[in-house]
Design an enzyme around this catalytic site. Structure first.
Site, PDB file in Angstrom:
ATOM      1  N   GLU A  62       9.215  -7.393  -1.815  1.00  0.00           N
ATOM      2  CA  GLU A  62       8.307  -6.807  -2.638  1.00  0.00           C
ATOM      3  C   GLU A  62       9.010  -6.301  -3.930  1.00  0.00           C
ATOM      4  OE1 GLU A  62       5.982  -3.721  -0.559  1.00  0.00           O
ATOM      5  OE2 GLU A  62       4.719  -3.375  -2.048  1.00  0.00           O
ATOM      6  N   ASP A  63      10.127  -5.699  -3.785  1.00  0.00           N
ATOM      7  CA  ASP A  63      10.774  -5.211  -5.224  1.00  0.00           C
ATOM      8  C   ASP A  63      11.704  -5.792  -5.486  1.00  0.00           C
ATOM      9  OD1 ASP A  63       8.825  -3.028  -4.410  1.00  0.00           O
ATOM     10  OD2 ASP A  63      10.299  -1.858  -3.308  1.00  0.00           O
TER      11      ASP A  63
END
Ligand code: MN
Length: 488
Positions: free
Chosen positions: A76-77
Protein backbone atom coordinates in the site's frame (compact mmCIF):
# COMPACT_ATOMS: atom_id res chain seq x y z
CA UNK A 1 13.98 0.28 17.32
CA UNK A 2 14.56 -3.40 17.78
CA UNK A 3 16.75 -5.46 15.52
CA UNK A 4 15.57 -8.57 13.70
CA UNK A 5 17.38 -10.73 16.25
CA UNK A 6 15.65 -8.99 19.13
CA UNK A 7 12.31 -9.61 17.49
CA UNK A 8 13.16 -13.26 16.95
CA UNK A 9 14.10 -13.61 20.61
CA UNK A 10 10.57 -12.48 21.51
CA UNK A 11 9.01 -15.45 19.77
CA UNK A 12 7.96 -18.16 22.17
CA UNK A 13 9.07 -21.70 21.46
CA UNK A 14 11.59 -22.86 18.93
CA UNK A 15 12.39 -20.88 15.87
CA UNK A 16 14.12 -22.94 13.20
CA UNK A 17 17.11 -21.59 11.35
CA UNK A 18 15.06 -21.33 8.20
CA UNK A 19 12.32 -19.39 9.99
CA UNK A 20 14.82 -17.01 11.55
CA UNK A 21 16.30 -16.36 8.12
CA UNK A 22 12.88 -15.68 6.69
CA UNK A 23 12.08 -13.19 9.43
CA UNK A 24 15.41 -11.41 9.03
CA UNK A 25 14.93 -11.20 5.31
CA UNK A 26 11.46 -9.70 5.74
CA UNK A 27 12.79 -7.24 8.30
CA UNK A 28 15.54 -6.02 5.97
CA UNK A 29 13.23 -5.94 2.97
CA UNK A 30 10.63 -3.80 4.78
CA UNK A 31 13.28 -1.57 6.32
CA UNK A 32 14.57 -0.73 2.85
CA UNK A 33 11.11 -0.38 1.32
CA UNK A 34 10.00 2.12 3.95
CA UNK A 35 13.31 3.97 4.04
CA UNK A 36 12.81 7.72 4.31
CA UNK A 37 9.10 7.44 5.14
CA UNK A 38 7.87 9.15 8.25
CA UNK A 39 4.74 8.80 10.34
CA UNK A 40 2.63 11.72 11.54
CA UNK A 41 4.60 11.63 14.79
CA UNK A 42 7.80 12.30 12.85
CA UNK A 43 9.15 8.86 13.66
CA UNK A 44 10.46 6.63 10.89
CA UNK A 45 7.61 4.62 9.37
CA UNK A 46 9.45 1.39 10.10
CA UNK A 47 8.87 1.94 13.83
CA UNK A 48 5.18 1.25 13.22
CA UNK A 49 6.05 -1.92 11.33
CA UNK A 50 8.25 -3.20 14.15
CA UNK A 51 5.68 -2.35 16.82
CA UNK A 52 2.98 -4.17 14.86
CA UNK A 53 5.18 -7.23 14.63
CA UNK A 54 5.88 -7.05 18.37
CA UNK A 55 2.15 -7.34 19.02
CA UNK A 56 2.08 -10.37 16.71
CA UNK A 57 4.85 -12.02 18.72
CA UNK A 58 2.87 -11.37 21.92
CA UNK A 59 -0.05 -13.15 20.33
CA UNK A 60 2.21 -16.11 19.63
CA UNK A 61 1.97 -15.97 15.88
CA UNK A 62 3.98 -18.22 13.54
CA UNK A 63 7.05 -17.26 11.52
CA UNK A 64 5.12 -16.69 8.29
CA UNK A 65 2.79 -14.24 10.00
CA UNK A 66 5.71 -12.46 11.63
CA UNK A 67 7.44 -12.15 8.26
CA UNK A 68 4.20 -11.00 6.62
CA UNK A 69 3.77 -8.55 9.50
CA UNK A 70 6.96 -6.80 8.47
CA UNK A 71 5.63 -6.57 4.94
CA UNK A 72 2.09 -5.56 5.85
CA UNK A 73 2.31 -2.01 4.52
CA UNK A 74 4.70 -2.37 1.60
CA UNK A 75 2.04 -2.99 -1.06
CA UNK A 76 0.00 0.00 0.00
CA UNK A 77 2.66 2.48 0.96
CA UNK A 78 5.75 1.70 -1.11
CA UNK A 79 6.68 0.89 -4.70
CA UNK A 80 7.04 -2.80 -3.99
CA UNK A 81 4.94 -4.92 -6.35
CA UNK A 82 3.17 -8.19 -5.63
CA UNK A 83 5.50 -10.10 -7.97
CA UNK A 84 8.47 -8.98 -5.94
CA UNK A 85 7.00 -10.35 -2.70
CA UNK A 86 6.06 -13.57 -4.42
CA UNK A 87 9.57 -13.96 -5.81
CA UNK A 88 11.29 -13.20 -2.52
CA UNK A 89 8.89 -14.75 -0.02
CA UNK A 90 6.56 -17.12 -1.83
CA UNK A 91 2.82 -17.55 -2.21
CA UNK A 92 1.83 -17.94 1.43
CA UNK A 93 3.36 -14.67 2.56
CA UNK A 94 2.10 -12.84 -0.49
CA UNK A 95 -1.38 -14.14 0.32
CA UNK A 96 -1.15 -12.80 3.88
CA UNK A 97 0.19 -9.42 2.80
CA UNK A 98 -2.44 -9.07 0.11
CA UNK A 99 -5.14 -10.08 2.54
CA UNK A 100 -4.21 -7.46 5.10
CA UNK A 101 -3.82 -4.83 2.38
CA UNK A 102 -7.33 -5.57 1.10
CA UNK A 103 -8.75 -5.25 4.59
CA UNK A 104 -7.05 -1.90 4.88
CA UNK A 105 -8.57 -0.22 1.87
CA UNK A 106 -11.89 0.60 3.45
CA UNK A 107 -13.34 3.88 2.36
CA UNK A 108 -15.37 5.99 4.71
CA UNK A 109 -19.00 5.78 3.65
CA UNK A 110 -21.00 6.73 6.71
CA UNK A 111 -23.21 4.00 8.11
CA UNK A 112 -22.35 1.65 5.28
CA UNK A 113 -18.78 1.56 6.44
CA UNK A 114 -19.60 -0.44 9.51
CA UNK A 115 -21.33 -3.18 7.59
CA UNK A 116 -18.82 -3.18 4.79
CA UNK A 117 -15.92 -3.54 7.22
CA UNK A 118 -17.56 -6.46 8.91
CA UNK A 119 -18.29 -8.13 5.62
CA UNK A 120 -14.68 -7.86 4.58
CA UNK A 121 -13.61 -9.24 7.93
CA UNK A 122 -15.92 -12.23 7.63
CA UNK A 123 -14.58 -13.10 4.25
CA UNK A 124 -10.97 -12.69 5.34
CA UNK A 125 -11.62 -14.68 8.48
CA UNK A 126 -13.04 -17.54 6.50
CA UNK A 127 -9.94 -17.68 4.34
CA UNK A 128 -7.19 -17.31 6.88
CA UNK A 129 -7.49 -15.97 10.40
CA UNK A 130 -3.93 -14.80 10.40
CA UNK A 131 -4.89 -11.97 8.07
CA UNK A 132 -7.42 -10.72 10.58
CA UNK A 133 -5.00 -11.06 13.47
CA UNK A 134 -2.40 -9.04 11.54
CA UNK A 135 -5.00 -6.37 10.95
CA UNK A 136 -5.79 -6.33 14.67
CA UNK A 137 -2.12 -5.82 15.53
CA UNK A 138 -1.77 -3.07 12.93
CA UNK A 139 -4.87 -1.31 14.24
CA UNK A 140 -3.80 -1.61 17.86
CA UNK A 141 -0.52 0.13 17.19
CA UNK A 142 -2.26 2.80 15.13
CA UNK A 143 -4.60 3.40 18.06
CA UNK A 144 -1.69 3.70 20.44
CA UNK A 145 -0.26 6.47 18.28
CA UNK A 146 -3.55 8.17 17.50
CA UNK A 147 -2.60 11.42 19.24
CA UNK A 148 -0.64 12.37 16.13
CA UNK A 149 -3.60 12.00 13.81
CA UNK A 150 -6.05 14.76 12.83
CA UNK A 151 -8.90 15.10 15.34
CA UNK A 152 -11.83 14.18 13.06
CA UNK A 153 -10.01 11.20 11.61
CA UNK A 154 -8.98 10.19 15.08
CA UNK A 155 -12.52 9.82 16.33
CA UNK A 156 -13.60 7.88 13.26
CA UNK A 157 -10.77 5.38 13.70
CA UNK A 158 -11.47 5.10 17.41
CA UNK A 159 -15.19 4.49 16.90
CA UNK A 160 -14.58 1.97 14.15
CA UNK A 161 -12.20 0.12 16.43
CA UNK A 162 -14.79 -0.08 19.17
CA UNK A 163 -17.62 -1.00 16.82
CA UNK A 164 -15.91 -3.42 14.49
CA UNK A 165 -12.50 -4.58 15.68
CA UNK A 166 -13.22 -5.12 19.37
CA UNK A 167 -16.42 -7.15 18.89
CA UNK A 168 -14.60 -9.36 16.37
CA UNK A 169 -11.65 -9.89 18.70
CA UNK A 170 -14.19 -10.80 21.34
CA UNK A 171 -15.89 -13.28 19.03
CA UNK A 172 -12.53 -14.90 18.49
CA UNK A 173 -12.11 -15.17 22.25
CA UNK A 174 -9.18 -12.76 22.23
CA UNK A 175 -10.07 -11.00 25.47
CA UNK A 176 -6.75 -9.29 26.01
CA UNK A 177 -6.64 -7.82 22.53
CA UNK A 178 -10.27 -6.74 22.75
CA UNK A 179 -9.60 -4.90 26.01
CA UNK A 180 -6.47 -3.28 24.64
CA UNK A 181 -8.19 -2.12 21.46
CA UNK A 182 -11.12 -0.67 23.41
CA UNK A 183 -8.96 1.08 25.96
CA UNK A 184 -6.66 2.57 23.34
CA UNK A 185 -9.68 3.86 21.41
CA UNK A 186 -11.80 4.95 24.37
CA UNK A 187 -10.24 8.40 25.07
CA UNK A 188 -10.66 9.40 21.41
CA UNK A 189 -14.07 7.86 20.86
CA UNK A 190 -15.68 9.25 24.01
CA UNK A 191 -13.33 11.81 25.61
CA UNK A 192 -15.72 13.13 28.27
CA UNK A 193 -16.81 9.70 29.41
CA UNK A 194 -13.22 8.57 29.51
CA UNK A 195 -12.32 11.35 31.94
CA UNK A 196 -15.22 10.47 34.22
CA UNK A 197 -14.20 6.81 34.36
CA UNK A 198 -10.61 7.77 35.10
CA UNK A 199 -11.71 9.95 38.01
CA UNK A 200 -13.91 7.22 39.46
CA UNK A 201 -11.10 4.68 39.22
CA UNK A 202 -8.51 6.98 40.76
CA UNK A 203 -10.57 7.34 43.91
CA UNK A 204 -11.04 3.61 44.30
CA UNK A 205 -7.57 2.36 43.56
CA UNK A 206 -6.18 2.38 47.07
CA UNK A 207 -9.11 0.74 48.89
CA UNK A 208 -9.23 -1.91 46.15
CA UNK A 209 -5.56 -2.69 46.51
CA UNK A 210 -5.89 -3.04 50.24
CA UNK A 211 -8.58 -5.65 50.27
CA UNK A 212 -7.15 -7.48 47.29
CA UNK A 213 -3.90 -8.06 49.11
CA UNK A 214 -5.81 -9.12 52.24
CA UNK A 215 -7.82 -11.66 50.29
CA UNK A 216 -4.91 -13.00 48.26
CA UNK A 217 -2.71 -13.43 51.37
CA UNK A 218 -5.42 -15.37 53.13
CA UNK A 219 -6.16 -17.42 50.04
CA UNK A 220 -2.52 -18.44 49.62
CA UNK A 221 -2.52 -19.71 53.20
CA UNK A 222 -5.75 -21.65 52.78
CA UNK A 223 -4.54 -23.27 49.56
CA UNK A 224 -1.28 -24.28 51.22
CA UNK A 225 -3.21 -25.78 54.15
CA UNK A 226 -5.22 -27.86 51.69
CA UNK A 227 -2.20 -28.87 49.62
CA UNK A 228 -3.37 -27.25 46.46
CA UNK A 229 -0.64 -26.07 44.19
CA UNK A 230 -1.48 -23.04 42.17
CA UNK A 231 0.30 -21.71 39.13
CA UNK A 232 -0.41 -18.08 39.86
CA UNK A 233 -2.55 -15.75 41.91
CA UNK A 234 -2.83 -12.26 40.52
CA UNK A 235 -5.43 -9.63 39.94
CA UNK A 236 -6.72 -7.61 37.09
CA UNK A 237 -8.39 -4.23 37.04
CA UNK A 238 -11.32 -4.08 34.68
CA UNK A 239 -10.53 -2.41 31.38
CA UNK A 240 -11.73 1.17 31.35
CA UNK A 241 -14.05 0.88 28.42
CA UNK A 242 -15.84 -2.18 29.73
CA UNK A 243 -16.12 -0.46 33.12
CA UNK A 244 -17.69 2.50 31.34
CA UNK A 245 -20.22 0.21 29.67
CA UNK A 246 -21.04 -1.39 32.96
CA UNK A 247 -21.32 1.93 34.83
CA UNK A 248 -24.01 2.91 32.36
CA UNK A 249 -26.05 -0.08 33.46
CA UNK A 250 -25.55 0.65 37.17
CA UNK A 251 -26.47 4.34 37.49
CA UNK A 252 -22.79 5.30 37.37
CA UNK A 253 -22.40 3.76 40.85
CA UNK A 254 -19.10 1.95 40.99
CA UNK A 255 -19.98 0.36 44.34
CA UNK A 256 -22.67 -1.65 42.59
CA UNK A 257 -20.07 -3.22 40.32
CA UNK A 258 -18.33 -6.13 41.96
CA UNK A 259 -15.76 -7.02 39.36
CA UNK A 260 -13.89 -3.73 38.95
CA UNK A 261 -10.98 -5.65 40.34
CA UNK A 262 -10.87 -9.41 40.32
CA UNK A 263 -8.51 -11.86 41.88
CA UNK A 264 -7.39 -14.59 39.52
CA UNK A 265 -6.37 -18.01 40.68
CA UNK A 266 -4.67 -20.11 38.03
CA UNK A 267 -4.40 -23.82 38.90
CA UNK A 268 -3.02 -26.97 37.33
CA UNK A 269 -6.15 -28.86 36.44
CA UNK A 270 -9.91 -28.87 36.23
CA UNK A 271 -10.51 -30.70 39.53
CA UNK A 272 -8.48 -28.08 41.35
CA UNK A 273 -10.74 -25.34 40.01
CA UNK A 274 -13.66 -26.82 41.93
CA UNK A 275 -11.58 -27.59 45.01
CA UNK A 276 -10.41 -23.98 45.12
CA UNK A 277 -14.01 -22.83 44.81
CA UNK A 278 -14.92 -24.99 47.82
CA UNK A 279 -12.06 -23.55 49.86
CA UNK A 280 -13.01 -19.99 48.99
CA UNK A 281 -16.61 -20.56 50.04
CA UNK A 282 -15.48 -22.18 53.29
CA UNK A 283 -13.29 -19.15 54.04
CA UNK A 284 -15.54 -16.26 53.02
CA UNK A 285 -19.26 -15.87 52.55
CA UNK A 286 -20.18 -15.84 48.88
CA UNK A 287 -22.77 -13.42 47.56
CA UNK A 288 -25.80 -15.45 46.61
CA UNK A 289 -26.50 -15.66 42.91
CA UNK A 290 -23.01 -14.59 41.92
CA UNK A 291 -21.44 -17.98 41.34
CA UNK A 292 -20.93 -18.50 37.63
CA UNK A 293 -19.58 -21.74 36.25
CA UNK A 294 -18.34 -20.88 32.79
CA UNK A 295 -16.41 -24.13 32.78
CA UNK A 296 -19.56 -26.23 32.75
CA UNK A 297 -21.29 -23.70 30.51
CA UNK A 298 -18.72 -21.68 28.55
CA UNK A 299 -19.58 -18.26 27.16
CA UNK A 300 -20.46 -18.16 23.44
CA UNK A 301 -16.92 -17.05 22.61
CA UNK A 302 -15.72 -20.17 24.48
CA UNK A 303 -14.49 -18.31 27.57
CA UNK A 304 -14.09 -20.69 30.52
CA UNK A 305 -13.56 -19.90 34.24
CA UNK A 306 -15.43 -20.10 37.51
CA UNK A 307 -16.43 -16.75 38.97
CA UNK A 308 -17.57 -16.14 42.51
CA UNK A 309 -18.00 -12.99 44.55
CA UNK A 310 -17.27 -12.91 48.26
CA UNK A 311 -17.66 -10.60 51.26
CA UNK A 312 -14.05 -9.91 52.22
CA UNK A 313 -14.91 -9.46 55.89
CA UNK A 314 -13.50 -5.96 56.06
CA UNK A 315 -16.53 -4.46 54.40
CA UNK A 316 -15.34 -5.11 50.86
CA UNK A 317 -16.65 -7.29 48.11
CA UNK A 318 -14.32 -9.06 45.72
CA UNK A 319 -14.71 -11.21 42.65
CA UNK A 320 -12.51 -14.25 42.32
CA UNK A 321 -11.94 -16.05 39.02
CA UNK A 322 -10.66 -19.60 38.98
CA UNK A 323 -9.23 -21.26 35.88
CA UNK A 324 -6.55 -23.59 34.60
CA UNK A 325 -3.47 -22.45 32.66
CA UNK A 326 -5.05 -23.50 29.40
CA UNK A 327 -8.26 -21.64 30.17
CA UNK A 328 -6.23 -18.59 31.05
CA UNK A 329 -4.34 -18.66 27.79
CA UNK A 330 -7.58 -19.11 25.89
CA UNK A 331 -9.27 -16.27 27.74
CA UNK A 332 -6.42 -13.94 26.87
CA UNK A 333 -5.52 -15.07 23.38
CA UNK A 334 -8.58 -17.00 22.22
CA UNK A 335 -8.17 -18.62 18.88
CA UNK A 336 -4.51 -17.58 18.74
CA UNK A 337 -3.81 -19.71 21.82
CA UNK A 338 -4.37 -22.93 19.91
CA UNK A 339 -1.14 -24.33 18.66
CA UNK A 340 -2.89 -26.42 16.04
CA UNK A 341 -4.03 -23.22 14.37
CA UNK A 342 -0.46 -22.10 14.16
CA UNK A 343 0.68 -25.34 12.65
CA UNK A 344 -2.10 -25.26 10.12
CA UNK A 345 -1.82 -21.60 9.37
CA UNK A 346 -4.67 -20.77 11.72
CA UNK A 347 -7.09 -22.35 9.38
CA UNK A 348 -9.59 -24.06 11.56
CA UNK A 349 -9.02 -27.75 11.96
CA UNK A 350 -11.64 -30.40 12.44
CA UNK A 351 -10.85 -31.08 16.10
CA UNK A 352 -11.32 -27.48 17.02
CA UNK A 353 -14.58 -27.38 15.21
CA UNK A 354 -16.74 -27.22 18.29
CA UNK A 355 -14.92 -24.23 19.72
CA UNK A 356 -15.05 -21.89 16.83
CA UNK A 357 -17.51 -23.75 14.79
CA UNK A 358 -19.01 -20.65 13.32
CA UNK A 359 -15.78 -19.80 11.56
CA UNK A 360 -15.40 -23.33 10.33
CA UNK A 361 -18.93 -23.17 8.99
CA UNK A 362 -18.21 -19.87 7.36
CA UNK A 363 -15.16 -21.32 5.69
CA UNK A 364 -16.92 -24.44 4.54
CA UNK A 365 -19.75 -22.37 3.29
CA UNK A 366 -17.44 -20.55 0.97
CA UNK A 367 -16.27 -23.78 -0.59
CA UNK A 368 -19.59 -25.63 -0.57
CA UNK A 369 -22.20 -23.09 -1.43
CA UNK A 370 -24.90 -25.69 -1.86
CA UNK A 371 -25.05 -26.24 1.89
CA UNK A 372 -27.39 -23.87 3.70
CA UNK A 373 -25.78 -22.51 6.79
CA UNK A 374 -27.54 -21.96 10.06
CA UNK A 375 -24.42 -20.76 11.76
CA UNK A 376 -24.01 -17.82 9.53
CA UNK A 377 -27.52 -16.76 10.38
CA UNK A 378 -26.78 -16.99 14.04
CA UNK A 379 -23.49 -15.20 13.71
CA UNK A 380 -24.74 -12.31 11.70
CA UNK A 381 -27.84 -11.66 13.72
CA UNK A 382 -25.64 -11.24 16.75
CA UNK A 383 -24.00 -8.28 15.15
CA UNK A 384 -26.93 -6.70 13.42
CA UNK A 385 -30.54 -7.08 14.26
CA UNK A 386 -31.82 -5.04 11.38
CA UNK A 387 -29.54 -6.44 8.70
CA UNK A 388 -29.59 -9.74 6.91
CA UNK A 389 -26.71 -11.44 5.18
CA UNK A 390 -27.43 -13.42 2.08
CA UNK A 391 -25.13 -15.24 -0.25
CA UNK A 392 -24.43 -15.59 -3.91
CA UNK A 393 -24.10 -19.16 -5.18
CA UNK A 394 -20.36 -18.59 -5.09
CA UNK A 395 -20.48 -17.78 -1.40
CA UNK A 396 -19.99 -14.03 -1.52
CA UNK A 397 -21.73 -12.30 1.34
CA UNK A 398 -24.18 -9.53 0.55
CA UNK A 399 -25.59 -7.55 3.41
CA UNK A 400 -28.97 -5.92 3.10
CA UNK A 401 -31.70 -4.44 5.22
CA UNK A 402 -34.28 -6.79 6.68
CA UNK A 403 -37.19 -7.78 4.43
CA UNK A 404 -35.19 -7.17 1.27
CA UNK A 405 -36.38 -8.96 -1.87
CA UNK A 406 -34.51 -10.98 -4.51
CA UNK A 407 -34.67 -7.87 -6.72
CA UNK A 408 -32.81 -5.88 -4.07
CA UNK A 409 -30.30 -8.67 -4.00
CA UNK A 410 -29.96 -8.65 -7.79
CA UNK A 411 -29.25 -4.93 -7.80
CA UNK A 412 -26.73 -5.15 -5.02
CA UNK A 413 -24.79 -7.72 -7.03
CA UNK A 414 -24.87 -5.64 -10.21
CA UNK A 415 -27.26 -3.17 -11.82
CA UNK A 416 -27.31 -5.25 -15.03
CA UNK A 417 -28.43 -8.29 -13.11
CA UNK A 418 -31.12 -6.22 -11.45
CA UNK A 419 -32.31 -4.68 -14.70
CA UNK A 420 -32.66 -8.04 -16.43
CA UNK A 421 -33.80 -10.28 -13.62
CA UNK A 422 -36.59 -12.68 -14.52
CA UNK A 423 -36.68 -15.20 -11.72
CA UNK A 424 -35.00 -16.13 -8.47
CA UNK A 425 -33.98 -19.31 -6.73
CA UNK A 426 -33.65 -19.12 -2.96
CA UNK A 427 -31.82 -22.04 -1.34
CA UNK A 428 -32.26 -23.98 -4.57
CA UNK A 429 -36.02 -23.40 -4.87
CA UNK A 430 -37.87 -21.12 -7.24
CA UNK A 431 -39.09 -18.00 -5.47
CA UNK A 432 -40.92 -14.83 -6.39
CA UNK A 433 -38.74 -11.86 -7.26
CA UNK A 434 -40.81 -9.97 -4.72
CA UNK A 435 -40.47 -12.50 -1.89
CA UNK A 436 -38.80 -11.71 1.43
CA UNK A 437 -35.23 -12.84 1.96
CA UNK A 438 -34.03 -14.24 5.25
CA UNK A 439 -30.64 -14.24 6.89
CA UNK A 440 -28.40 -16.91 5.43
CA UNK A 441 -30.38 -17.42 2.22
CA UNK A 442 -28.48 -18.37 -0.88
CA UNK A 443 -29.91 -16.44 -3.79
CA UNK A 444 -29.51 -17.14 -7.47
CA UNK A 445 -30.93 -14.75 -10.04
CA UNK A 446 -31.79 -15.74 -13.59
CA UNK A 447 -31.54 -12.99 -16.20
CA UNK A 448 -32.94 -12.47 -19.68
CA UNK A 449 -31.82 -9.81 -22.11
CA UNK A 450 -35.33 -8.56 -22.85
CA UNK A 451 -36.48 -8.46 -19.23
CA UNK A 452 -36.63 -5.05 -17.60
CA UNK A 453 -37.90 -3.26 -14.52
CA UNK A 454 -41.41 -1.93 -14.15
CA UNK A 455 -43.05 0.53 -11.81
CA UNK A 456 -44.27 -2.45 -9.80
CA UNK A 457 -40.65 -3.19 -8.93
CA UNK A 458 -40.14 0.28 -7.60
CA UNK A 459 -42.90 -0.26 -5.06
CA UNK A 460 -41.63 -3.69 -4.02
CA UNK A 461 -37.95 -3.07 -3.33
CA UNK A 462 -36.50 -2.06 0.04
CA UNK A 463 -33.03 -0.75 -0.71
CA UNK A 464 -32.34 2.76 -1.87
CA UNK A 465 -29.79 1.41 -4.33
CA UNK A 466 -32.41 -0.72 -6.08
CA UNK A 467 -34.89 2.17 -6.12
CA UNK A 468 -32.28 4.42 -7.67
CA UNK A 469 -31.40 1.92 -10.39
CA UNK A 470 -35.02 1.20 -11.21
CA UNK A 471 -35.87 4.88 -11.35
CA UNK A 472 -32.98 5.65 -13.64
CA UNK A 473 -33.87 2.70 -15.89
CA UNK A 474 -37.48 3.82 -16.14
CA UNK A 475 -36.42 7.38 -16.85
CA UNK A 476 -33.91 6.39 -19.47
CA UNK A 477 -36.37 4.17 -21.27
CA UNK A 478 -39.08 6.79 -21.58
CA UNK A 479 -41.18 5.11 -19.01
CA UNK A 480 -40.85 8.26 -17.02
CA UNK A 481 -44.38 9.47 -17.58
CA UNK A 482 -45.74 6.20 -16.31
CA UNK A 483 -43.36 6.31 -13.41
CA UNK A 484 -44.50 9.77 -12.40
CA UNK A 485 -48.16 8.92 -12.60
CA UNK A 486 -47.49 5.91 -10.45
CA UNK A 487 -45.77 8.03 -7.84
CA UNK A 488 -48.56 10.59 -7.52
MN1 MN B 1 0.21 -0.58 9.17
Amino acid sequence: METADEIISRIEGKVSKKEAELIKKAYDFAFKAHAGQKRMSGEPYFVHVVETVKILTELGMDASTIAAGFLHDVLEDTDVKEEEIKKQFGDEILFLVKGVTKLGTLKYRGQERHVESLRKFFIAMAQDLRVVIMKFADRLHNLRTLEHVRADKRQRIALESIEVYAPLANRLGMGKLKGEIEDAAFPYAYPKEYKIVEEILKEKKEPYKKYLSEVSDRLRKELAKNNIRYVDINYRIKHKYSLYKKLQRYEQDIDKIYDVVALRVVVENLEDCYRVLGIIHATWNPLPGRIKDYIAVPKPNSYRSIHTTIFTGSGGIAEIQIRTKEMHAEAEYGIAAHSSYKEQGLRITKEKESKFKWIEELKEYNTQPEQPDKFIRHLKTDFFNDRIFVFTPKGDVIDMPESSTPIDFAYSVHSDIGNHAVSAKVNGKMCSLFGTLKNGDIVEIAVKKDAHPSTKWFAAVKTTAAKKHIKSYLEKNSLLAKFKSFKS
